[in-house]
Design a protein around this motif. Structure first.
Motif, PDB file in Angstrom:
ATOM      1  N   UNK A  70      54.995  12.047  82.315  1.00  0.00           N
ATOM      2  CA  UNK A  70      53.682  11.745  82.880  1.00  0.00           C
ATOM      3  C   UNK A  70      52.987  13.019  83.348  1.00  0.00           C
ATOM      4  N   UNK A  71      53.744  13.939  83.922  1.00  0.00           N
ATOM      5  CA  UNK A  71      53.138  15.198  84.386  1.00  0.00           C
ATOM      6  C   UNK A  71      52.673  16.052  83.208  1.00  0.00           C
ATOM      7  N   UNK A  72      53.451  16.064  82.138  1.00  0.00           N
ATOM      8  CA  UNK A  72      53.058  16.813  80.946  1.00  0.00           C
ATOM      9  C   UNK A  72      51.815  16.183  80.324  1.00  0.00           C
ATOM     10  N   UNK A  73      51.790  14.851  80.255  1.00  0.00           N
ATOM     11  CA  UNK A  73      50.667  14.137  79.643  1.00  0.00           C
ATOM     12  C   UNK A  73      49.378  14.307  80.437  1.00  0.00           C
ATOM     13  N   UNK A  74      49.490  14.646  81.734  1.00  0.00           N
ATOM     14  CA  UNK A  74      48.309  14.814  82.572  1.00  0.00           C
ATOM     15  C   UNK A  74      47.566  16.113  82.267  1.00  0.00           C
ATOM     16  N   UNK A  75      48.169  16.999  81.476  1.00  0.00           N
ATOM     17  CA  UNK A  75      47.549  18.291  81.167  1.00  0.00           C
ATOM     18  C   UNK A  75      47.019  18.311  79.740  1.00  0.00           C
ATOM     19  N   UNK A  76      46.148  19.285  79.467  1.00  0.00           N
ATOM     20  CA  UNK A  76      45.736  19.517  78.095  1.00  0.00           C
ATOM     21  C   UNK A  76      46.971  19.845  77.263  1.00  0.00           C
ATOM     22  N   UNK A  77      47.129  19.245  76.068  1.00  0.00           N
ATOM     23  CA  UNK A  77      48.310  19.532  75.248  1.00  0.00           C
ATOM     24  C   UNK A  77      48.438  21.020  74.933  1.00  0.00           C
ATOM     25  N   UNK A  78      49.670  21.507  74.925  1.00  0.00           N
ATOM     26  CA  UNK A  78      49.911  22.914  74.633  1.00  0.00           C
ATOM     27  C   UNK A  78      49.365  23.277  73.253  1.00  0.00           C
TER      28      UNK A  78
END
Length: 199
Positions: free
Chosen positions: A156-164
């Motif tokens: 969920x924390x990764x998904x909250x950011x712009x994708x790498x």
């Protein structure tokens, strides 16, 4: 003065690169630390955050409960936008002040370490823009180990950011951090030399 942007996905190793730069004597402005500073009790950013979220996000001592606020915004895009709108003016003003001080001190290079470098549009002011990236599997593993998170919470924390991968398309220099710190350091040195030759 050359203003360099440094960014990366959560747990990709941006902070490691930032520490390497400081060790090498290169000044770094850490946007996260600045955001923490300008939202301390009594400061302009603090007043904006309290106005946006109300007194329920405060601890008993009046300071912002940062863990509770982080849990709130990580799971709600609208709340993240509200937090960004509250904090970004104060962060931007402090960044500008510190950058001016660095310029007055005749610093040849200043690195701005900013997780939301592309999302905020600040990347238009920096060049080159350096991205620290790693594979999704390694990113998830590092985040879980670093913060002690369950897999769903880390995702969920990764998904909250712009994708790498989206950031890769915007970056001028990409440091791949799937390996060791020594390998990461070597990439930074090589990338810095290439940037210097092209400037």
């Amino acid at each position: 003065m050359k203003l360099v942007g440094l960014t990366g996905g959560i747990a990709c190793g941006k902070s490691t690169v930032s520490k390497l730069l400081v060790q090498a004597g290169i000044p770094v402005l850490d946007a996260d630390r600045i955001a923490h500073s300008v939202t301390e009790k009594g400061r302009w950013g603090y007043r904006r955050v309290v106005a946006a979220f109300g007194p329920t996000i405060l601890r008993s001592d009046g300071e912002i409960d940062r863990e509770a606020l982080a849990a709130l915004v990580f799971h709600d895009a609208q709340q993240r936008r509200r937090l960004n709108a509250a904090t970004h003016p104060a962060v931007g003003a402090e960044l500008a002040r510190l950058a001016l001080l660095a310029w007055l001190r005749c610093r040849p290079v200043l690195v701005v370490d900013m997780p939301l470098l592309f999302e905020t549009g600040f990347a238009r002011l920096t060049s080159p823009n350096v991205l620290v990236a790693c594979s999704p599997a390694i990113q998830l593993q590092r985040l879980r180990e670093r913060d002690g998170l369950a897999q769903a919470a880390a995702q969920a924390r990764i998904a909250a950011q712009m994708p790498v991968e989206a950031k890769r398309r915007l970056a001028g220099v990409v440091l791949e951090n799937d390996g060791t710190q020594q390998e990461l350091r070597a990439q930074w040195v090589n990338g810095s030399e290439a940037a210097a030759q092209s400037s």
